[in-house]
Design a protein around this motif. Structure first.
Motif, mmCIF file in Angstrom:
data_model
loop_
_atom_site.group_PDB
_atom_site.id
_atom_site.type_symbol
_atom_site.label_atom_id
_atom_site.label_comp_id
_atom_site.label_asym_id
_atom_site.label_seq_id
_atom_site.Cartn_x
_atom_site.Cartn_y
_atom_site.Cartn_z
ATOM 1 N N GLY A 20 69.887 74.055 17.395
ATOM 2 C CA GLY A 20 68.938 73.896 18.500
ATOM 3 C C GLY A 20 68.546 72.447 18.694
ATOM 4 N N GLU A 21 68.341 71.734 17.587
ATOM 5 C CA GLU A 21 67.986 70.312 17.695
ATOM 6 C C GLU A 21 69.130 69.510 18.321
ATOM 7 O OE1 GLU A 21 67.016 69.191 13.770
ATOM 8 O OE2 GLU A 21 64.984 70.075 13.801
ATOM 9 N N ALA A 22 70.367 69.833 17.910
ATOM 10 C CA ALA A 22 71.521 69.116 18.466
ATOM 11 C C ALA A 22 71.677 69.380 19.960
ATOM 12 C CB ALA A 22 72.796 69.522 17.718
ATOM 13 N N LEU A 23 71.527 70.659 20.343
ATOM 14 C CA LEU A 23 71.649 70.992 21.777
ATOM 15 C C LEU A 23 70.518 70.363 22.579
ATOM 16 C CD1 LEU A 23 72.714 74.767 21.609
ATOM 17 C CD2 LEU A 23 74.155 72.771 22.127
ATOM 18 N N GLY A 24 69.293 70.343 21.985
ATOM 19 C CA GLY A 24 68.176 69.705 22.673
ATOM 20 C C GLY A 24 68.402 68.216 22.852
ATOM 21 N N SER A 30 71.556 63.801 28.210
ATOM 22 C CA SER A 30 72.260 64.049 29.475
ATOM 23 C C SER A 30 71.309 63.905 30.662
ATOM 24 C CB SER A 30 72.877 65.454 29.462
ATOM 25 O OG SER A 30 73.810 65.585 28.402
ATOM 26 N N ILE A 31 70.080 64.403 30.507
ATOM 27 C CA ILE A 31 69.104 64.279 31.602
ATOM 28 C C ILE A 31 68.740 62.827 31.840
ATOM 29 C CG2 ILE A 31 66.733 64.835 32.281
ATOM 30 C CD1 ILE A 31 67.067 67.520 30.826
ATOM 31 N N VAL A 32 68.550 62.082 30.758
ATOM 32 C CA VAL A 32 68.221 60.657 30.910
ATOM 33 C C VAL A 32 69.354 59.908 31.608
ATOM 34 C CG1 VAL A 32 67.780 58.517 29.641
ATOM 35 C CG2 VAL A 32 66.639 60.641 28.950
ATOM 36 N N ILE A 33 70.581 60.173 31.178
ATOM 37 C CA ILE A 33 71.725 59.503 31.795
ATOM 38 C C ILE A 33 71.842 59.894 33.277
ATOM 39 C CG2 ILE A 33 74.245 59.368 31.794
ATOM 40 C CD1 ILE A 33 74.169 59.568 28.778
ATOM 41 N N HIS A 34 71.587 61.172 33.588
ATOM 42 C CA HIS A 34 71.644 61.626 34.981
ATOM 43 C C HIS A 34 70.611 60.879 35.831
ATOM 44 C CE1 HIS A 34 72.212 64.433 38.334
ATOM 45 N NE2 HIS A 34 70.886 64.427 38.447
ATOM 46 N N HIS A 38 71.863 58.445 38.798
ATOM 47 C CA HIS A 38 71.660 58.924 40.165
ATOM 48 C C HIS A 38 70.384 58.369 40.793
ATOM 49 C CE1 HIS A 38 74.935 61.945 40.328
ATOM 50 N NE2 HIS A 38 74.761 61.989 39.012
ATOM 51 N N ARG A 39 69.334 58.231 40.004
ATOM 52 C CA ARG A 39 68.075 57.730 40.548
ATOM 53 C C ARG A 39 67.921 56.219 40.412
ATOM 54 N NH1 ARG A 39 66.526 61.835 43.740
ATOM 55 N NH2 ARG A 39 66.650 63.823 42.613
ATOM 56 N N PHE A 69 81.750 59.795 40.397
ATOM 57 C CA PHE A 69 82.087 59.031 39.200
ATOM 58 C C PHE A 69 80.956 59.132 38.171
ATOM 59 C CE2 PHE A 69 82.390 54.960 36.837
ATOM 60 C CZ PHE A 69 83.634 55.168 36.261
ATOM 61 N N ALA A 70 79.706 59.170 38.664
ATOM 62 C CA ALA A 70 78.572 59.321 37.743
ATOM 63 C C ALA A 70 78.614 60.675 37.053
ATOM 64 C CB ALA A 70 77.261 59.153 38.516
ATOM 65 N N LEU A 71 78.939 61.734 37.764
ATOM 66 C CA LEU A 71 79.062 63.058 37.146
ATOM 67 C C LEU A 71 80.220 63.108 36.155
ATOM 68 C CD1 LEU A 71 78.393 65.263 40.300
ATOM 69 C CD2 LEU A 71 76.901 65.010 38.299
ATOM 70 N N LEU A 72 81.283 62.368 36.431
ATOM 71 C CA LEU A 72 82.380 62.278 35.478
ATOM 72 C C LEU A 72 81.923 61.611 34.190
ATOM 73 C CD1 LEU A 72 85.378 62.440 34.652
ATOM 74 C CD2 LEU A 72 85.751 60.299 35.912
ATOM 75 N N ILE A 73 81.137 60.540 34.298
ATOM 76 C CA ILE A 73 80.621 59.853 33.117
ATOM 77 C C ILE A 73 79.711 60.782 32.313
ATOM 78 C CG2 ILE A 73 79.121 57.972 32.363
ATOM 79 C CD1 ILE A 73 80.196 56.307 34.644
ATOM 80 N N GLN A 74 78.906 61.581 33.028
ATOM 81 C CA GLN A 74 78.028 62.525 32.327
ATOM 82 C C GLN A 74 78.836 63.522 31.507
ATOM 83 O OE1 GLN A 74 75.236 62.831 36.177
ATOM 84 N NE2 GLN A 74 74.668 64.250 34.568
ATOM 85 N N GLY A 75 79.922 64.032 32.059
ATOM 86 C CA GLY A 75 80.757 64.960 31.308
ATOM 87 C C GLY A 75 81.361 64.315 30.071
ATOM 88 N N ILE A 76 81.803 63.062 30.223
ATOM 89 C CA ILE A 76 82.375 62.353 29.066
ATOM 90 C C ILE A 76 81.318 62.140 27.980
ATOM 91 C CG2 ILE A 76 83.430 60.181 28.334
ATOM 92 C CD1 ILE A 76 84.724 60.001 31.099
ATOM 93 N N VAL A 77 80.095 61.797 28.420
ATOM 94 C CA VAL A 77 79.013 61.569 27.449
ATOM 95 C C VAL A 77 78.675 62.862 26.710
ATOM 96 C CG1 VAL A 77 76.569 60.978 27.231
ATOM 97 C CG2 VAL A 77 78.071 59.604 28.682
ATOM 98 N N ILE A 78 78.637 63.978 27.421
ATOM 99 C CA ILE A 78 78.345 65.260 26.766
ATOM 100 C C ILE A 78 79.446 65.603 25.765
ATOM 101 C CG2 ILE A 78 78.120 67.736 27.182
ATOM 102 C CD1 ILE A 78 76.814 67.085 29.844
ATOM 103 N N ALA A 79 80.699 65.350 26.112
ATOM 104 C CA ALA A 79 81.801 65.628 25.184
ATOM 105 C C ALA A 79 81.692 64.771 23.933
ATOM 106 C CB ALA A 79 83.132 65.390 25.889
#
Length: 434
Positions: A20-24, A30-34, A38-39, A69-79
């Protein structure tokens, strides 16, 4: 009770807490990077380039290149985070890794689509890009990228290498060729059209087989759209431009002149020799004066040297009203301000038919604008019809209702005068109108 329930189902509470801590942590990062991308970054780029004079940023943001491209970076960061914070043997890791892999493939495909769209629009504004089938090339690359993305997505879902899928792809070649027959033919046709500079957007295309006569507004992978002069849209298969013939008016538009090729039918019974009074009258015409003077002198010398008996009108050489009219037309076109003098210009006599003697004007206007071209052509023939009687010539045309009424009135008048003799019809001579 909760602890007992976990123990009863053999669930490690500490491991669940760590998961749970890892997923959190992954979700928070991911939210911060988004928000940052984007903002922050994208909005800043939009404002920074918003005052650009070239307005290229409108194309980039219109195709959503930066957001994809920003959404692509988010996916890479999550991986990457999944590999850092999760254990390799956990089911959550496998699910998250599969999800992020599909995410990366999807947004890589969409980013490539956006890049192709930007390149297509920017190159379409250049002269070299207008002569290339950009839409067809772009759509061909999109199909290739889509096929690769489908292969990668399938290999991710089944957990097999893409090489295994490619090895079995050979058996589906016939099916693929059947399904993508039109795009393949369109791609080949687009390359040939571009390489041979046969057609580009903005050209005037005429293809009667498909009812096309207008400007080319779009060249895609499978179709060519033509906006006809009546504002209708005709769609032509791209490969039809290679297999069938068509007319491209681009050469005429680039030459700066448009051809006039129209005949004037003359009544053969009105052709005659010119008398001395006729010659004297035509010499008053400014355009014909040099021609008449030189021609009369040339004919006089010839007849004098040949000792021709001019008492018979068929002896020697004489001027004719048709020949003088033809010479006048050529000089009239030579002095016309709207006729292109560096292109072919001639007045020629076509073989006579039962409709009369065809005198054809072959020349080019010094403009390619359709409305101006029609006006110039109409003005020229208005003048020719008006000046034709001055040479004692008549236009050849079928009898009309007015002619029949005139003949009927003449016949009735002759019946009313039994002793009158019908006037013998003779071709009218030169009309000396002052």
């Amino acid at each position: 009770m909760i602890t007992e329930w976990f123990n009863a189902h053999q669930i490690d509470v500490q491991r669940l807490i760590d998961l749970g801590e890892a997923l959190g942590l992954i979700a928070a990062i991911s939210i911060v990077i988004h928000l940052v991308l984007h903002r922050g970054v994208i909005l800043w780029l939009n404002r920074f380039t918003g005052h650009s004079e070239t307005r290229w940023h409108q194309v980039v943001f219109g195709k959503k290149l930066f957001s994809r491209f920003a959404l692509l970076i988010q996916g890479i960061v999550i991986a990457i985070q999944a590999q850092l914070w999760l254990s390799d043997d956990s089911a959550v890791y496998e699910i998250l890794q599969t999800f992020t892999s599909l995410w990366i493939v999807l947004y890589s495909l969409l980013t490539l689509y956006a890049v192709l769209g930007v390149i297509e629009v920017l190159l379409g504004r250049t002269q070299a890009g207008r002569n290339m089938p950009l839409r067809g090339i772009s759509q061909s690359l999109k199909i290739i990228f889509f096929v690769v993305a489908v292969l990668l997505s399938t290999s991710i879902l089944i957990g097999k290498s893409p090489v295994i899928l490619l090895s079995g792809l050979g058996a589906m070649t016939a099916v693929i060729m059947l399904v993508f027959k039109d795009p393949i033919l369109g791609l080949v046709a687009g390359i040939q059209l571009s390489a041979n500079k046969m057609l580009s957007v903005g050209d005037w295309l005429e293809m009667p087989k498909y009812g096309a006569d207008g400007d080319v507004i779009d060249i895609s992978l499978t179709t060519v759209k033509v906006q006809n002069w009546d504002k209708t849209i005709t769609t032509i298969p791209t490969y039809a431009l290679i297999s069938d013939s068509f007319k491209n008016w681009k050469g005429m538009q680039q030459s700066g002149g448009r051809r006039i090729k129209r005949s004037l039918l003359i009544d053969a019974t009105s052709v005659s020799f010119l008398s001395e009074s006729d010659i004297h009258y035509l010499q008053k015409a400014k355009l014909l004066e040099p021609y008449m003077k030189d021609k009369v002198e040339e004919i006089s010398q010839y007849n004098a040297q040949s000792h021709t008996d001019l008492a018979c009108r068929i002896n020697g050489r004489r001027l004719t009203n048709l020949g003088s009219f033809r010479a006048y037309l050529e000089r009239y076109l030579r002095h016309h301000p709207n006729i292109h003098q560096q292109m072919t210009l001639m007045v020629r006599q076509l073989p006579p038919t039962h409709d009369g003697i065809a005198l054809e004007l072959y020349c080019f206007t010094n403009t390619t604008i359709w409305v101006e071209y029609e006006r110039i052509q109409s003005d020229i023939f208005d003048h020719l019809f008006a000046v034709l009687p001055e040479f004692g010539l008549r236009v050849s045309q079928a009898p009309t209702g007015h002619d029949f009424r005139e003949w009927r009135s003449a016949a009735q008048s002759q019946v009313q005068k039994p002793g009158a003799v019908a006037n013998e019809y003779k071709p009218s001579g030169l009309m000396n109108i002052n």
